[in-house]
Design a protein around this motif. Structure first.
Motif, PDB file in Angstrom:
ATOM      1  N   UNK A  50      -0.137 -20.430  -2.357  1.00 35.09           N
ATOM      2  CA  UNK A  50      -0.618 -18.917  -1.101  1.00 35.09           C
ATOM      3  C   UNK A  50      -2.052 -17.699  -1.578  1.00 35.09           C
ATOM      4  N   UNK A  51      -1.283 -17.864  -2.977  1.00 38.72           N
ATOM      5  CA  UNK A  51      -2.309 -16.326  -3.404  1.00 38.72           C
ATOM      6  C   UNK A  51      -3.897 -17.614  -3.497  1.00 38.72           C
ATOM      7  N   UNK A  52      -3.903 -18.567  -3.601  1.00 40.02           N
ATOM      8  CA  UNK A  52      -4.943 -19.218  -3.538  1.00 40.02           C
ATOM      9  C   UNK A  52      -5.595 -19.417  -5.238  1.00 40.02           C
ATOM     10  N   UNK A  53      -4.550 -18.847  -5.795  1.00 43.83           N
ATOM     11  CA  UNK A  53      -4.842 -19.714  -7.084  1.00 43.83           C
ATOM     12  C   UNK A  53      -4.972 -20.912  -8.074  1.00 43.83           C
ATOM     13  N   UNK A  54      -3.886 -21.936  -7.218  1.00 45.47           N
ATOM     14  CA  UNK A  54      -3.742 -22.983  -7.681  1.00 45.47           C
ATOM     15  C   UNK A  54      -4.440 -23.517  -6.379  1.00 45.47           C
ATOM     16  N   UNK A  55      -4.197 -25.355  -6.020  1.00 40.02           N
ATOM     17  CA  UNK A  55      -4.574 -26.162  -5.342  1.00 40.02           C
ATOM     18  C   UNK A  55      -4.066 -27.447  -4.780  1.00 40.02           C
ATOM     19  N   UNK A  56      -3.195 -28.189  -4.091  1.00 38.57           N
ATOM     20  CA  UNK A  56      -1.901 -29.221  -4.647  1.00 38.57           C
ATOM     21  C   UNK A  56      -3.011 -30.142  -3.928  1.00 38.57           C
ATOM     22  N   UNK A  57      -3.293 -31.066  -4.354  1.00 36.23           N
ATOM     23  CA  UNK A  57      -4.009 -31.927  -4.337  1.00 36.23           C
ATOM     24  C   UNK A  57      -3.238 -33.365  -4.061  1.00 36.23           C
ATOM     25  N   UNK A  58      -2.689 -34.132  -2.717  1.00 40.18           N
ATOM     26  CA  UNK A  58      -2.348 -35.616  -2.879  1.00 40.18           C
ATOM     27  C   UNK A  58      -3.326 -36.642  -2.892  1.00 40.18           C
ATOM     28  N   UNK A  59      -3.999 -37.210  -3.393  1.00 40.91           N
ATOM     29  CA  UNK A  59      -4.167 -38.978  -3.684  1.00 40.91           C
ATOM     30  C   UNK A  59      -3.504 -40.083  -3.526  1.00 40.91           C
ATOM     31  N   UNK A  60      -4.530 -40.663  -2.899  1.00 46.06           N
ATOM     32  CA  UNK A  60      -3.484 -41.452  -1.827  1.00 46.06           C
ATOM     33  C   UNK A  60      -3.582 -42.673  -2.684  1.00 46.06           C
ATOM     34  N   UNK A  61      -3.694 -42.697  -3.688  1.00 45.77           N
ATOM     35  CA  UNK A  61      -3.759 -44.163  -4.483  1.00 45.77           C
ATOM     36  C   UNK A  61      -1.766 -44.107  -4.270  1.00 45.77           C
ATOM     37  N   UNK A  85       1.714 -42.252  -4.386  1.00 50.10           N
ATOM     38  CA  UNK A  85       0.785 -41.531  -3.842  1.00 50.10           C
ATOM     39  C   UNK A  85       0.993 -40.296  -5.359  1.00 50.10           C
ATOM     40  N   UNK A  86       0.272 -39.977  -5.800  1.00 47.71           N
ATOM     41  CA  UNK A  86      -0.042 -39.211  -6.488  1.00 47.71           C
ATOM     42  C   UNK A  86      -0.389 -37.440  -6.193  1.00 47.71           C
ATOM     43  N   UNK A  87       0.353 -36.868  -7.017  1.00 45.29           N
ATOM     44  CA  UNK A  87       0.389 -35.187  -6.459  1.00 45.29           C
ATOM     45  C   UNK A  87       0.048 -34.853  -7.695  1.00 45.29           C
ATOM     46  N   UNK A  88      -0.952 -33.365  -8.049  1.00 43.07           N
ATOM     47  CA  UNK A  88      -1.988 -33.092  -8.358  1.00 43.07           C
ATOM     48  C   UNK A  88      -1.874 -31.880  -8.336  1.00 43.07           C
ATOM     49  N   UNK A  89      -1.486 -30.405  -9.244  1.00 46.54           N
ATOM     50  CA  UNK A  89      -1.980 -29.481  -8.784  1.00 46.54           C
ATOM     51  C   UNK A  89      -2.469 -28.754  -9.794  1.00 46.54           C
ATOM     52  N   UNK A  90      -4.030 -28.098  -9.925  1.00 46.93           N
ATOM     53  CA  UNK A  90      -4.480 -27.477 -10.633  1.00 46.93           C
ATOM     54  C   UNK A  90      -4.949 -26.079 -10.054  1.00 46.93           C
ATOM     55  N   UNK A  91      -6.132 -25.456 -11.102  1.00 48.02           N
ATOM     56  CA  UNK A  91      -6.201 -24.599 -10.826  1.00 48.02           C
ATOM     57  C   UNK A  91      -7.582 -23.934 -10.692  1.00 48.02           C
ATOM     58  N   UNK A  92      -7.183 -22.705  -9.641  1.00 49.76           N
ATOM     59  CA  UNK A  92      -9.184 -22.916  -8.436  1.00 49.76           C
ATOM     60  C   UNK A  92      -9.483 -22.034  -9.489  1.00 49.76           C
ATOM     61  N   UNK A  93     -10.521 -22.111  -8.649  1.00 49.51           N
ATOM     62  CA  UNK A  93     -12.020 -20.979  -9.312  1.00 49.51           C
ATOM     63  C   UNK A  93     -11.695 -19.239 -10.126  1.00 49.51           C
ATOM     64  N   UNK A  94     -10.503 -19.210  -8.056  1.00 50.60           N
ATOM     65  CA  UNK A  94     -10.102 -18.074  -8.158  1.00 50.60           C
ATOM     66  C   UNK A  94      -9.664 -17.545  -9.578  1.00 50.60           C
TER      67      UNK A  94
END
Lengths: 120, 120
Positions: free
Chosen positions: A71-82, A85-94
């Motif tokens: 919510x605070x735009x510090x990380x991103x949750x990405x769902x890969x449709x492999x 399903x694989x879910x990955x969290x990553x840091x945003x540029x912010x």
DNA sequence: GTAAGCAGTTTCCTAAAGGTAAGCAGGATG
DNA sequence: CATCCTGCTTACCTTTAGGAAACTGCTTAC
């Protein structure tokens, strides 16, 4: 300048300095948020991976914290449709704007621990 | 290197980074501690003066926070035996090691507020 | 002589953070 | 086919932080 005027000015100056700190604390305070960011900085990205990298955190807490960090735009949750399903969290540029804060906190913590051990 | 070994190394590295942050958070976490330090940095030293400089803090909370800050060697409470007794709080030299942390937090907070306002 | 300032303390209360434990749906593994 | 892994959720409970309000003993100012 009268004493009360002086104090008033001082207080206004204080407020100006305190407000941003409050804003910052709203986002990163709590026992876990910075630790989660560190885990991500170290290259962890999967839920269980992050969970295992942070001693004593529970799924529930991690799950909640990840949501508010998103919510605070510090990380991103990405769902890969492999498949599966694989879910990955990553840091945003912010999030990289927080690196200095985390760094200074780390440096201070290291010295503080040293100080405490020295004194007993 | 196997995958589990890899993860083990990663986790050890994580711990090494997280521990000092935990130590730091133990000392400065909470809604008020940093604000109190800022007030002192701005030159306030008397109990009521500090209290007035921090919006919405109560005597009880201030009193408690001052005690724990003193325990952590960040501030000093001095009793001057004037008539009437005067009590002053001041930052220790050790507290100055925290200035960078506070500063980075301030800078980040300012930018964060800007970001939020821009986005609505 | 009463009101106001100082430096707090006390009691009582609420809200939020965090912990415990279990479970669940889907997929993979032996 | 039983068990393990993944990415969570749910319900419940405890702990802690923090807030409200009143009050204390002492001093000074009006």
């Amino acid at each position: 300048m009268s004493k009360t005027e002086d104090e008033k000015n001082n207080h206004e100056e204080c407020q100006k300095l305190m407000l941003p700190v409050r804003d910052a604390l709203d986002v990163i305070s709590g026992k876990w948020k910075i630790l989660i960011l560190i885990s991500l900085m170290q290259g962890n990205s999967r839920f269980r991976e992050i969970e295992r990298s942070i001693p004593r955190i529970t799924s529930k807490v991690l799950s909640n914290e990840l949501k508010t960090l998103e919510e605070h735009k510090l990380i991103k949750r990405t769902v890969y449709d492999d498949y599966p399903v694989r879910i990955e969290y990553s840091l945003t540029e912010y999030a990289s704007t927080l690196e200095k804060v985390v760094n200074e906190l780390q440096i201070w913590g290291i010295n503080h621990r040293k100080k405490i051990l020295e004194e007993g």
